[in-house]
Write an enzyme that holds these catalytic residues in place. Structure first.
Site, PDB file in Angstrom:
ATOM      1  N   HIS A 171       5.005   2.634   2.049  1.00  0.00           N
ATOM      2  CA  HIS A 171       5.501   1.974   0.831  1.00  0.00           C
ATOM      3  C   HIS A 171       5.516   0.458   1.009  1.00  0.00           C
ATOM      4  CE1 HIS A 171       7.215   5.193  -1.901  1.00  0.00           C
ATOM      5  NE2 HIS A 171       6.718   5.881  -0.898  1.00  0.00           N
ATOM      6  N   GLY A 187       2.783  10.726  -6.862  1.00  0.00           N
ATOM      7  CA  GLY A 187       2.209   9.426  -7.178  1.00  0.00           C
ATOM      8  C   GLY A 187       3.134   8.562  -8.014  1.00  0.00           C
ATOM      9  N   LYS A 188       4.391   8.976  -8.149  1.00  0.00           N
ATOM     10  CA  LYS A 188       5.322   8.256  -9.017  1.00  0.00           C
ATOM     11  C   LYS A 188       5.623   6.848  -8.513  1.00  0.00           C
ATOM     12  CE  LYS A 188       9.283  10.657  -7.023  1.00  0.00           C
ATOM     13  NZ  LYS A 188       8.464  11.366  -6.035  1.00  0.00           N
ATOM     14  N   SER A 189       5.791   6.672  -7.211  1.00  0.00           N
ATOM     15  CA  SER A 189       6.073   5.334  -6.681  1.00  0.00           C
ATOM     16  C   SER A 189       4.880   4.406  -6.861  1.00  0.00           C
ATOM     17  CB  SER A 189       6.463   5.405  -5.202  1.00  0.00           C
ATOM     18  OG  SER A 189       7.682   6.095  -5.049  1.00  0.00           O
ATOM     19  N   ALA A 201      14.869  -0.532  -2.208  1.00  0.00           N
ATOM     20  CA  ALA A 201      14.476   0.652  -1.440  1.00  0.00           C
ATOM     21  C   ALA A 201      15.729   1.407  -1.007  1.00  0.00           C
ATOM     22  CB  ALA A 201      13.677   0.225  -0.214  1.00  0.00           C
ATOM     23  N   ARG A 218       3.275  -2.935  -1.141  1.00  0.00           N
ATOM     24  CA  ARG A 218       3.959  -3.955  -1.949  1.00  0.00           C
ATOM     25  C   ARG A 218       3.356  -5.336  -1.736  1.00  0.00           C
ATOM     26  NH1 ARG A 218       8.788  -1.008  -0.470  1.00  0.00           N
ATOM     27  NH2 ARG A 218       9.416  -2.533   1.074  1.00  0.00           N
TER      28      ARG A 218
END
Length: 182
Positions: free
Chosen positions: A53, A13-15, A37, A57
């Site tokens: 990802h 879950g870091k991103s 990226a 955003r």
């Protein structure tokens, strides 16, 4: 200039945490955000990860796909940069090395010196904040291949260097952030 290191294991879950941090900090004072990226699309599974990802955003964030180079000079005009991930960038660099040069000391030192230089560039930049995501490689087992062990060694050393220079350091475990520094 504030440097934030966000580490954690794969799928920790870091991103998502780093993205949430950027949203919170840019909401307080509207800021121009750049998402850097480093991931490469090399199969269907990676395509799905990249797409996931991208979908998270905000549309107003700019994106720079930079699998092989990290340069703070490319961030001119932005207040906040989110790099996802430093460990991915390192993997791209190591994967480009011919197998017979795997674990080559000169290559290792060049990668680590490049990271030191990058941190210097960030601190000298006009950014207000850089949030750098990286994999925590110290909690897993020792990799089965020479390339995997080399990756762990280089990322482990790079993470230690980044953490020493960062103003804040957070590790994310099972989606939960633990503040280590700052």
């Amino acid at each position: 200039m504030n440097i934030v290191m966000v580490s954690g294991g794969v799928r920790s879950g870091k991103s998502a945490y780093a993205e949430r941090l950027v949203r919170e900090r840019s909401a307080a004072a509207p800021a121009k955000v750049l998402y850097v990226a480093t991931g490469l699309r090399y199969d269907g599974e990676m395509d799905a990860r990249v797409d996931k990802h991208r979908a998270r955003r905000p549309a107003e964030w700019d994106t720079l796909e930079s699998a092989s180079e990290l340069s703070a000079t490319a961030y001119e005009g932005y207040e906040i940069v989110l790099v996802d991930t430093l460990s991915g960038w390192i993997a791209n660099r190591l994967m480009a090395v011919p197998e017979e040069r795997c674990r080559n000391e000169e290559t290792t030192e060049n990668v680590l010196l490049r990271i030191d230089g990058y941190i210097e560039e960030l601190t000298a930049s006009r950014l207000s904040e850089a949030i750098i995501v990286t994999d925590e490689v110290g909690w897993g087992g020792v990799a089965m291949s020479p390339l995997g062990r080399w990756f762990q060694d280089v990322v482990g050393e790079a993470n230690q260097r980044l953490a020493a220079r960062a103003d804040e350091a957070v590790v994310v475990v099972s989606g939960l952030p633990w503040r280590l520094k700052g």
